[in-house]
Design an enzyme around this catalytic site. Structure first.
Site, short mmCIF file in Angstrom:
data_model
loop_
_atom_site.label_atom_id
_atom_site.label_comp_id
_atom_site.label_asym_id
_atom_site.label_seq_id
_atom_site.Cartn_x
_atom_site.Cartn_y
_atom_site.Cartn_z
CD GLN A 293 -79.33 84.47 -54.56
OE1 GLN A 293 -79.44 83.24 -54.66
NE2 GLN A 293 -79.63 85.04 -53.28
CD GLU A 294 -79.13 91.07 -57.52
OE1 GLU A 294 -79.84 91.62 -56.91
OE2 GLU A 294 -77.79 91.04 -57.06
CB SER A 295 -85.30 89.65 -59.78
OG SER A 295 -84.78 89.02 -61.37
#
Length: 647
Positions: free
Chosen positions: A491-493
């Site tokens: 989700q982050e990167s």
């Protein structure tokens, strides 16, 4: 290509950037067939502009029209010519107006060559913008001002452009140049309202004048943050009285409604109803539903969902909440009548919930968890021919360069290449890009390209496991759930090791440098400089340390720790204090930060997907979390069995 060529490329690139042109000449023939040879040729020109001419630039552009650096070379050449005051050459090399730095230099070139009238035309087109221009424009603007062509009217026009775009620093700068007292009356009123927006409530404004409407809109936006109730009454009094544009009305209407809803003010329903009585804005309507959910007013939830556009109402979110509200409303109706609810044993067997449970998303997984049924991945790989993939790779030279950039872990360069290639591809070819990226283990691009190609069901593309050994080791070391850690990074990167957000978060797990420093101190991990956050082993070690710390802080709640990883601990604690008594699914749905709500739901769903892909027992929620959902209808024995991994 050989390992020697790759090694020579790195040495020659470094040499060219440090002034050693001879090394390039020594190995040029040996690197001739290396895919990145055009890049080295670019450097041999760009780093030694004093040795070349426009004809060299033109020859390079003709030879490599698809190379991203071709445009960069032209820009560097323009800057070089300007630095040498070679203005005739600059005009010859200049191709098209860019509305910024190079157009400013074009204006200077015209001025230096005696074409003042044309120079002032360039200056005027550059001036009449509401944002600050590149500093290269300053000499042109100064000369324009000194000539007397930059009039007070033009300064005032740009002032209102800046004010309308809320570029107050530029507006303040321009304000110092407004000397005409008749103009200053209106600009001073703007600054008075900026400082004291309550003036809107008492002062009389002529809404027929555009600049006064700009003042009113600016003042209302300020007042919304300062005194919401006064902002509402003031806006409603002026909204229909003055000819605001539809865009202006929409912006202010939604800002007021969202401020009331997301802050859960006591009279939020009343404010929103006065602003949007006809349910014109679907995002506002969605928040009206969330307010009703927070009150557990199930009848209102049902009524409000009906006001959503059909295209919004049929998504999984509102199908879930419509079904929950219907079941809860029926149950409450029977309870009020003092009668047992006959449908309770079969509540979860409705056709809507049955269909929803077959999907792959947060709400579908909630339903599957509630029903004790298997999660559905619905994995489908699109059929494609390997020969089409090979044909694509060989038809566009850029793909060969991409492969080498990925080998050298130069993802920015690889992204430049793919951005240059993609517009020239047809839809069939575009759908091959994620598979090509996946083969090359360029996972971030595979994920992004799969989304652009709407390949939602190919989970091999969308949920890879790069650096699996590091993720698994660090998760085990921090006593964290491995699929959860993968879900956070996904989700982050989207597994981009060189990712950097606008806020400064870096690497796979998007750590802020201050957070990384704190995590390194907690865990005793060597961490010396920010650039180390681009190393997966450092980033994952620090990211899992921070995640473990959040998990402990929120009593091992993955949902709360996930929310805090995105939004920070302080907002999560505030939301718990305000609405922590609510059923868990309602608490998640009413997270005020849209990004954090989506983030939590994605991570929880991704965790289920990774659990299944890794052949691990799959649960989205713990037993305690399951018990706190709106539909708490499951037997404890079923929950216990699922906790133990039993079918």
């Amino acid at each position: 290509m050989s390992d020697r060529q790759r090694m020579l490329f790195r040495h020659v690139e470094k040499a060219l950037k440090t002034g050693n042109y001879q090394l390039y000449e020594n190995y040029r023939s040996e690197l001739r067939d290396y895919p990145l040879a055009p890049y080295l040729e670019y450097l041999s020109l760009a780093e030694y502009l004093n040795r070349i001419s426009q004809s060299d630039i033109d020859e390079f552009a003709s030879k490599y029209p698809d190379l991203p650096q071709t445009g960069q070379l032209q820009q560097r050449w323009l800057r070089y010519l300007a630095s040498k005051n070679s203005w005739q050459g600059y005009l010859y090399a200049y191709e098209q107006d860019d509305g910024g730095r190079y157009q400013c230099l074009k204006g200077i070139a015209l001025l230096r060559l005696g074409y003042a009238e044309q120079a002032w035309q360039e200056a005027k087109s550059l001036w009449l913008k509401g944002e600050s221009q590149h500093q290269a424009c300053d000499p042109l603007f100064n000369s324009w001002r000194a000539s007397g062509e930059l009039t007070q009217s033009l300064i005032l026009a740009r002032f209102w452009m800046a004010a309308e775009q809320n570029n107050l620093s530029l507006a303040r700068y321009l304000n110092t140049s407004i000397k005409d007292t008749s103009f200053r009356v209106s600009t001073e009123l703007f600054w008075e309202v900026d400082k004291n927006p309550e003036l809107l409530h008492t002062a009389r404004f002529n809404g027929d004048l555009e600049h006064q409407r700009i003042i009113m809109i600016h003042g209302i936006k300020k007042l919304i943050s300062k005194d919401l109730d006064l902002a509402v009454s003031t806006w409603l009094a002026m909204r229909d009285r003055h000819p605001f544009s539809p865009e202006q009305r929409t912006v202010v209407d939604q800002r007021i409604a969202m401020k009331a809803a997301k802050n859960f003010v006591d009279n939020a329903d009343e404010i929103i109803a006065s602003i949007d009585p006809d349910f014109h804005y679907h995002k506002v309507t969605e928040w009206r539903i969330r307010l009703a959910l927070a009150d557990q007013d199930w009848e209102s939830v049902l009524i409000l969902i009906e006001h959503l556009p059909e295209s919004i109402r049929i998504n999984s979110r509102w199908r879930y909440w419509n079904e929950v509200a219907l079941l809860k409303f029926q149950e409450e109706s029977y309870q009020m009548a003092g009668m047992p609810f006959p449908g309770k044993p079969t509540l979860l067997k409705t056709p809507t919930l049955r269909a929803l449970g077959q999907e792959r998303n947060f709400y579908a997984f909630l339903v599957a968890d509630l029903k004790g049924q298997p999660f559905q991945l619905n994995h489908r790989q699109k059929a494609f021919r390997q020969q089409d993939l090979q044909k694509l790779k060989h038809y566009y030279p850029g793909f060969k360069r991409i492969r080498e950039w990925i080998h050298h872990k130069r993802f920015y360069n690889a992204q430049m290449e793919i951005n240059r290639i993609t517009p020239s591809l047809d839809n069939t070819q575009k759908q091959l890009i994620p598979y090509l990226a996946h083969q090359w283990e360029w996972h971030h691009q595979a994920i992004m390209a799969a989304a652009r190609a709407t390949l939602w069901d190919d989970l091999n593309l969308r949920f890879p496991t790069p650096d699996a050994g590091i993720f698994s080791e660090q998760a085990e070391k921090r006593e964290l759930d491995y699929p959860w850690v993968l879900a956070i990074a996904r989700q982050e990167s989207a597994f981009h090791p060189m990712a950097r957000s606008s806020a400064g978060a870096m690497g796979l797990m998007q750590l802020m440098p201050a957070t990384a420093k704190q995590a390194a101190k907690q865990a005793g991990i060597p961490y010396r400089k920010q650039s180390e956050l681009f190393k997966p082993e450092i980033n994952i070690a620090l990211g899992t340390t921070h995640l473990a710390w959040l998990s402990r802080r929120f009593e091992d709640s993955r949902i709360l720790a996930t929310a805090a990883y995105n939004a920070g601990s302080t907002p999560v604690k505030r939301w718990l204090k305000q609405r922590g008594h609510l059923p868990l699914d309602i608490w998640i749905e009413t997270i005020p930060y849209d990004e954090t709500r989506k983030y939590v739901q994605n991570v929880m769903a991704y965790r289920v997907i990774y659990s299944l892909l890794e052949n691990q027992p799959a649960r989205m929620l713990s037993s305690q979390e399951m018990a706190s959902l709106s539909l708490n209808l499951r037997e404890s024995t079923v929950i216990a069995q699922r906790d133990q991994g039993k079918p």
